[in-house]
Design a protein around this motif. Structure first.
Motif, mmCIF file in Angstrom:
data_model
loop_
_atom_site.group_PDB
_atom_site.id
_atom_site.type_symbol
_atom_site.label_atom_id
_atom_site.label_comp_id
_atom_site.label_asym_id
_atom_site.label_seq_id
_atom_site.Cartn_x
_atom_site.Cartn_y
_atom_site.Cartn_z
ATOM 1 N N ILE A 88 -9.275 -39.272 -0.470
ATOM 2 C CA ILE A 88 -9.859 -40.284 0.936
ATOM 3 C C ILE A 88 -9.310 -39.035 2.082
ATOM 4 N N HIS A 89 -8.128 -39.184 2.381
ATOM 5 C CA HIS A 89 -7.750 -38.450 3.558
ATOM 6 C C HIS A 89 -7.873 -36.950 3.062
ATOM 7 N N ARG A 90 -8.312 -36.454 2.093
ATOM 8 C CA ARG A 90 -8.871 -35.244 2.280
ATOM 9 C C ARG A 90 -9.618 -35.355 2.433
ATOM 10 N N ASN A 91 -11.167 -35.794 2.110
ATOM 11 C CA ASN A 91 -12.523 -35.792 2.833
ATOM 12 C C ASN A 91 -13.065 -36.040 3.901
ATOM 13 N N HIS A 92 -11.745 -37.194 4.428
ATOM 14 C CA HIS A 92 -12.324 -37.619 6.262
ATOM 15 C C HIS A 92 -11.293 -36.561 6.987
ATOM 16 N N THR A 93 -10.579 -35.300 6.795
ATOM 17 C CA THR A 93 -9.916 -34.745 7.585
ATOM 18 C C THR A 93 -11.357 -33.778 7.202
ATOM 19 N N ALA A 94 -11.446 -33.577 6.468
ATOM 20 C CA ALA A 94 -12.553 -32.131 5.993
ATOM 21 C C ALA A 94 -13.435 -32.606 7.247
ATOM 22 N N THR A 95 -14.450 -34.045 7.073
ATOM 23 C CA THR A 95 -15.247 -34.742 7.551
ATOM 24 C C THR A 95 -14.937 -33.909 9.159
ATOM 25 N N HIS A 96 -13.336 -33.927 9.738
ATOM 26 C CA HIS A 96 -13.281 -33.774 11.299
ATOM 27 C C HIS A 96 -13.746 -32.215 11.003
ATOM 28 N N CYS A 122 -10.616 -41.786 16.530
ATOM 29 C CA CYS A 122 -10.934 -41.900 14.945
ATOM 30 C C CYS A 122 -9.961 -42.705 14.561
ATOM 31 N N GLY A 123 -10.500 -44.436 13.956
ATOM 32 C CA GLY A 123 -9.788 -45.074 13.224
ATOM 33 C C GLY A 123 -9.825 -45.094 11.766
ATOM 34 N N GLY A 124 -9.605 -43.906 11.542
ATOM 35 C CA GLY A 124 -9.445 -43.572 9.288
ATOM 36 C C GLY A 124 -8.373 -42.975 8.905
ATOM 37 N N THR A 125 -7.612 -43.110 7.587
ATOM 38 C CA THR A 125 -6.611 -42.543 7.128
ATOM 39 C C THR A 125 -6.587 -40.942 7.314
ATOM 40 N N MET A 177 -6.323 -41.652 18.630
ATOM 41 C CA MET A 177 -6.862 -40.602 18.886
ATOM 42 C C MET A 177 -6.129 -39.371 17.975
ATOM 43 N N VAL A 178 -7.302 -38.403 16.845
ATOM 44 C CA VAL A 178 -7.069 -38.217 15.503
ATOM 45 C C VAL A 178 -7.917 -35.848 16.428
ATOM 46 N N GLU A 179 -6.437 -35.276 15.903
ATOM 47 C CA GLU A 179 -6.775 -34.413 16.843
ATOM 48 C C GLU A 179 -6.301 -33.161 15.578
ATOM 49 N N VAL A 186 -2.066 -38.197 15.137
ATOM 50 C CA VAL A 186 -2.017 -39.475 15.293
ATOM 51 C C VAL A 186 -2.018 -39.683 16.602
ATOM 52 N N TYR A 187 -3.056 -39.870 17.374
ATOM 53 C CA TYR A 187 -2.669 -40.820 18.471
ATOM 54 C C TYR A 187 -2.845 -42.112 18.760
ATOM 55 N N PRO A 188 -2.090 -43.297 18.265
ATOM 56 C CA PRO A 188 -2.751 -44.195 17.886
ATOM 57 C C PRO A 188 -2.496 -45.633 18.958
ATOM 58 N N ASP A 189 -2.328 -45.218 20.515
ATOM 59 C CA ASP A 189 -2.610 -45.652 21.417
ATOM 60 C C ASP A 189 -2.483 -45.003 22.712
ATOM 61 N N VAL A 190 -3.848 -44.352 23.188
ATOM 62 C CA VAL A 190 -4.732 -43.597 23.902
ATOM 63 C C VAL A 190 -5.442 -44.273 24.985
ATOM 64 N N PRO A 191 -5.243 -44.153 26.594
ATOM 65 C CA PRO A 191 -6.505 -44.938 27.301
ATOM 66 C C PRO A 191 -7.851 -44.297 27.502
#
Length: 341
Positions: free
Chosen positions: A25-33, A132-135, A121-123, A93-98
């Motif tokens: 799932i990690h692989r497919n989610h990062t690839a989606t971004h 994004c809230g995913g893994t 936020m995922v960069e 991954v930035y878990p808590d961003v204004p």
């Protein structure tokens, strides 16, 4: 959902994550971004996410675009994603961003989605920035490779791409490698020479098809020479089974008979347990009441079939070739009945 047993309030439980499945799932989610960013770079910034699925065995991404993505564009998109994978870019991954800071930095946000004051936020530095809230992976290189396996339409102005990474992609490649090797062995040629071998085979097939058509035409000509009409109230009638021709050639034989002065040509042939019938009537006998469609309808009934057509030409089929001769033998009587009105 409980598969067995029961849980009671206050009990201590042990939770365990399926690490292999989670990594898929990690692989497919990062690839989606990466795919989302690549689509916007190749197709344009009008591309907006319209839906997605991140599963262990595949990813699916829906996006706004007014037309089908061309093969060249798909290749560029796929190459760009793989380029970023192989650069081993850090996934931050930035878990808590204004939310205001995320907007200022240009993070991609889903249209119509409601966000709180603080977001995750995922960069992927220099290429992708999304809320994004995913893994996700820690590095893009962990995805292995990326392959687009389908592109199509799901709604007006919305396209869908399906793709694979990691283990699922490896399995997909193995299946195709086995199929290509089997084809190469069958063709008795090295794998890399398979396209040329297929092209040679196609040329040979085309040549054989041309030769077959010539043989059919020759058989049709011979059939015409061998068929002798009988007179039915002044109408030259040919009603016979013809060997060695197919249904298409049967029509050509009937045409040639009419050109040679035959008034009614009723022909049949049998192949693989099936019957094909053709009836052709010359114009002057149509005026006297002879109708090809009505003739063939009655002839076809005798071979367990049906058919019809115009006054000048009709076709039919049947399933009892053993009755073909008897079916055609009624033609003179049927013609006589039509002439008498």
């Amino acid at each position: 959902r409980s598969l067995e047993g029961a849980l009671r309030l206050g009990e201590t439980v042990q939770a365990q994550v399926d690490a292999e499945r989670r990594l898929d799932i990690h692989r497919n989610h990062t690839a989606t971004h990466l795919l989302h960013a690549a689509l916007r770079q190749v197709l344009g910034t009008h591309v907006v996410q319209a839906g997605s699925l991140v599963a262990p065995d595949r990813l699916r991404f829906d996006f706004t675009h007014p037309r089908a993505v061309t093969p060249d564009e798909l290749e560029r998109i796929e190459s760009l994603v793989n380029e970023k994978l192989l650069q081993a870019l850090e996934v931050r991954v930035y878990p808590d961003v204004p939310i205001d800071e995320a907007r200022r930095r240009g993070a991609m946000m889903l249209f119509g989605e409601k966000y709180g004051e603080r977001v995750r936020m995922v960069e992927i530095p220099g290429f992708s920035l999304e809320l994004c809230g995913g893994t996700h992976l820690r590095s893009t290189v962990e995805a292995g490779l990326f392959k687009i396996v389908h592109e199509g339409s799901v709604a007006a102005g919305v396209r869908r791409i399906e793709a694979l990474t990691g283990r699922a992609l490896y399995q997909w490649l193995r299946e195709r490698e086995h199929a290509i090797r089997a084809a190469a062995e069958r063709m008795q040629t090295p794998v890399l020479e398979l396209p040329a071998a297929v092209e040679r085979l196609q040329r040979q097939l085309d040549a054989l098809q041309t030769e077959l058509e010539q043989l059919k035409q020759r058989a049709a000509s011979q059939a015409v020479e061998s068929l002798t009409p009988i007179e039915v109230d002044g109408v030259p009638v040919v009603a016979q089974a013809v060997q060695g021709v197919d249904a298409k050639s049967l029509g050509a034989v009937a045409d040639r008979l009419i050109q040679r002065g035959v008034g009614v040509a009723a022909l049949g042939t049998a192949h693989d347990g099936k019957v094909a019938l053709v009836v052709k009537v010359a114009p002057q006998w149509i005026e006297r009441g002879v109708h090809a469609g009505n003739l063939i309808r009655q002839i076809a009934q005798a071979v367990g079939g049906s058919g019809g057509g115009r006054p000048d030409f009709a076709q039919a089929g049947g399933k009892h070739p053993e009755h073909l001769a008897d079916a055609l033998a009624q033609t003179p009587q049927l013609v006589a009945q039509q002439l008498r009105g």
